[in-house]
Design an enzyme around this catalytic site. Structure first.
Site, PDB file in Angstrom:
ATOM      1  CB  SER A 328      -7.731  11.307 -53.155  1.00 53.37           C
ATOM      2  OG  SER A 328      -6.931  12.497 -52.683  1.00 53.37           O
ATOM      3  CG  ASP A 352       5.927  13.625 -52.690  1.00 58.93           C
ATOM      4  OD1 ASP A 352       5.988  14.570 -53.035  1.00 58.93           O
ATOM      5  OD2 ASP A 352       5.214  13.109 -51.969  1.00 58.93           O
ATOM      6  CG  ASP A 365       2.014  15.046 -51.346  1.00 57.32           C
ATOM      7  OD1 ASP A 365       1.264  14.557 -50.359  1.00 57.32           O
ATOM      8  OD2 ASP A 365       2.279  14.391 -52.098  1.00 57.32           O
ATOM      9  CG  HIS A 371       3.635  10.068 -49.971  1.00 53.99           C
ATOM     10  ND1 HIS A 371       3.230  11.494 -50.484  1.00 53.99           N
ATOM     11  CD2 HIS A 371       2.846   9.524 -49.301  1.00 53.99           C
ATOM     12  CE1 HIS A 371       1.987  11.626 -49.718  1.00 53.99           C
ATOM     13  NE2 HIS A 371       1.794  10.462 -48.991  1.00 53.99           N
ATOM     14  CB  CYS A 384       1.620  10.458 -53.788  1.00 54.75           C
ATOM     15  SG  CYS A 384       2.812  11.758 -53.976  1.00 54.75           S
TER      16      CYS A 384
END
Length: 652
Positions: A328, A352, A365, A371, A384
């Site tokens: 990430s 999301d 996810d 989220h 996310c």
């Protein structure tokens, strides 16, 4: 009967014999004169040179090797003199083994000394002498000197030795020197510096000792010495002093380096910290390390075996040669790509649901229930995945590739170390070349782009490239070449030369877009919902950061369970950061191999580094970092059809 002598005939014969003798004598004398003329006149130059060679010797004087110091003047590599006992096998008058046995009665010669001697003898066939013992005591020197007449071909020599006073600290930066082997001797003999290496026994093998070998070595001097018939020096006729090698003043802060290395505890991994405005590398960590002093005299078999066969790979220079998916930590750059290309604006948002669908495949996810509402700021703060699945699908792989390349992803940075790995910045062209023997695998598919978008898939970068990228971002797009040597200093004139005096260019980015991404990265550490908030909430400085967690192997649809996964197959923990956020003085990237979550392990390591550099605070707790129970930055568990492929180059 009386014999009558012919006196005239006798006189004639006598005169003929006398004439013949005289002629013979004159011929011999003429030959002798001719020989003298040949030797003294015609061949005068040749034999004069031979006579001078027997009488006068030109001996090389090895220069002092340059020192290596950190940015504050701490000595990292220095020289000291000591006596060595050396044998020239060609001059021995008896069996080599018996000579060594006799020497062992005067000085201590252990089994390891004999093994090293034999190995050096094989590697150094063209050298005049080979050491059987180094660092003799004064008492040993005295004992041998008193008995030297018994050992023709054996000498005590005063030699310079290299020492690394801090041992393992910064070992992958400094590297080490070692005795010149046959291959290196052949390379030197065919090069321009052949004469400059006369009498030199050691050369840089790894790290800065190797990449700055020419500067560190210096200029060899010479001494013209008159010798006796037995070869002993009588007097010095002339002397050309050697020029010491240049000193290297590093950009590294060795105290910061110590803090960073200790912060890893028992974890394997790498960290690179850079001063964004200059490209100075402040800390360069590869864990575990090794003691470079082991290599100076020739490493023993047991130590070499321990280092070379260890599963932890202590000899691997991880920041330079280790390649890892960025996880990430890739997302801020994806967000910046969206802003710069106009694909998305910062206020664009989406709901999301906890997954993203593409071609009938579901990409999950990290948070199964999703989220909620996500805009660009929150996509970075809470990390996310669904936001970036969607964004990657919009951008397309070619746009991602073209945007990331100027930041140094998948590019050689040009750091002043050898053997830098390029890593992999994926593209359709790269995949066709990578799988050229498997036509079915050559086609780029949408799922490849989805995995790339969250820093997994074929992505594979060195920690150095990650640190260089975040330093460029922190420096508002101004690119500074990362370097370990800041200044090269002439030891005689003390003239100092900067190695990187100017920037390498600028990435044309809009400042407002950079500020949006930076603000979101600050939210990662300061917003209560940020993935690194718990770690930095009490920090007296403002940090822009991003946590990351990257799979080491594909899960093939199975749920990840760290406890049930072999240690070396667990996820890597990553973190990137810059601070202070308003005027960055330091930017860093780190990976802790198989350590779990970026927020739980990598971020605490980074905080210890930032605390020391910005506050002068050293961590009191030397224990291994402990990951908290929740997983704020786990990567998705994908279906078998969409599991992120593992980069073959990243099987560390």
């Amino acid at each position: 009967m009386t014999e009558i002598k012919d006196n005239d005939r006798e006189i004639h014969l006598f005169r003929m014999r006398l004439t013949a003798v005289v002629v013979f004598v004159f011929i011999c004398f003429g030959l002798l004169v001719a020989r003298f003329v040949w030797l003294q006149v015609v061949q005068h130059s040749k034999y004069m040179a031979q006579a001078e060679d027997n009488r006068i010797a030109l001996l090389p004087i090895v220069p002092n090797r340059g020192l290596i110091l950190d940015r504050n003047g701490a000595v990292l590599a220095r020289n000291y003199s000591a006596y060595t006992l050396e044998i020239t096998p060609s001059k021995l008058q008896s069996n080599l083994e018996s000579v060594i046995d006799e020497l062992a009665k005067l000085v201590t010669i252990e089994a390891k000394d004999r093994k090293r001697f034999k190995r050096l003898l094989e590697e150094s066939k063209n050298f005049a002498s080979v050491p059987i013992r180094t660092r003799l005591t004064d008492e040993e020197v005295a004992r041998f000197t008193a008995q030297r007449f018994r050992f023709p071909g054996v000498e005590v020599q005063a030699r310079l030795f290299r020492q690394y006073p801090l041992g393992e600290v910064a070992s992958h930066v400094i590297g080490y020197i070692g005795r010149i082997n046959q291959s290196e001797a052949n390379d030197l003999a065919g090069g321009d510096d052949a004469a400059n290496y006369n009498g030199t026994d050691y050369i840089g093998k790894e790290g800065l000792e190797k990449s700055y070998e020419r500067q560190l070595h210096g200029q060899t001097g010479y001494e013209e010495v008159e010798r006796s018939a037995g070869g002993r020096a009588i007097r010095t006729l002339s002397r050309t002093e050697p020029t010491p090698g240049d000193n290297l003043i590093l950009s590294v802060d060795i105290e910061l380096q110590k803090v960073a290395e200790e912060a890893f505890g028992d974890f394997r991994g790498a960290l690179v910290a850079i001063e964004p405005g200059t490209g100075d590398i402040l800390a360069y960590v590869s864990r575990p390390g090794f003691d470079p002093n082991l290599f100076v005299d020739g490493i023993d078999a047991q130590s070499w075996n321990d280092l070379n066969t260890s599963l932890d790979r202590p000899l691997m220079n991880r920041p330079l040669s280790g390649t890892y998916p960025p996880g990430s930590t890739f997302k801020p750059f994806m967000a910046l790509a969206a802003l710069e290309t106009g694909v998305r604006k910062a206020d664009w948002g989406m709901h999301d649901p906890g997954f993203f669908m593409l071609g009938g495949h579901r990409f999950n996810d990290d948070k199964r229930e999703g989220h909620g509402y996500i805009d660009m700021y929150r996509s970075i703060v809470v990390s996310c995945d669904s936001y970036y699945y969607s964004l990657g699908n919009q951008l397309g792989i070619q746009a991602i590739h073209d945007f990331m390349a100027p930041f140094g992803f998948g590019q050689i940075t040009g750091i002043d170390l050898l053997h830098e790995q390029k890593g992999v910045l994926p593209s359709p062209d790269w995949k066709r070349e990578r799988f050229k023997r498997n036509r079915a695998a050559q086609k780029w598919v949408g799922g490849d782009t989805i995995s790339i978008s969250i820093g997994n898939g074929f992505n594979s970068y060195t920690p150095l490239q990650m640190a260089h990228a975040v330093a460029t971002l922190a420096n508002d797009g101004v690119v500074m070449k990362p370097h370990l040597v800041k200044i090269v200093e002439d030891p005689v004139t003390h003239k100092r030369t900067l190695t990187v005096p100017t920037n390498s260019g600028r990435i044309p980015l809009k400042q407002e877009n950079i500020d949006i991404v930076k603000r979101a990265m600050i939210g990662v550490t300061s917003d209560v919902s940020g993935t690194a908030y718990t770690i930095f909430r009490n920090a007296p400085y403002t940090v822009g950061g991003k946590t990351g967690t990257a799979q080491v192997v594909g899960l093939k649809g199975q749920k990840y369970n760290a406890a049930a996964t072999p240690e070396r197959l667990r996820d890597n923990a990553l973190f990137i950061a810059f601070a202070p956020a308003d005027h960055p003085r330091i930017a860093l990237a780190l990976v802790a191999e198989n350590a779990g979550w970026g927020a739980g392990v990598a971020a605490p390591i980074a905080k210890k580094v930032l605390d020391y550099y910005l506050l002068g605070k050293k961590p009191g707790d030397k224990d291994k970092p402990v990951a908290p129970p929740p997983n704020p930055d786990a990567e998705p568990q994908s279906d078998p059809q969409t599991a992120a492929p593992v980069n073959p180059a990243n099987k560390e």
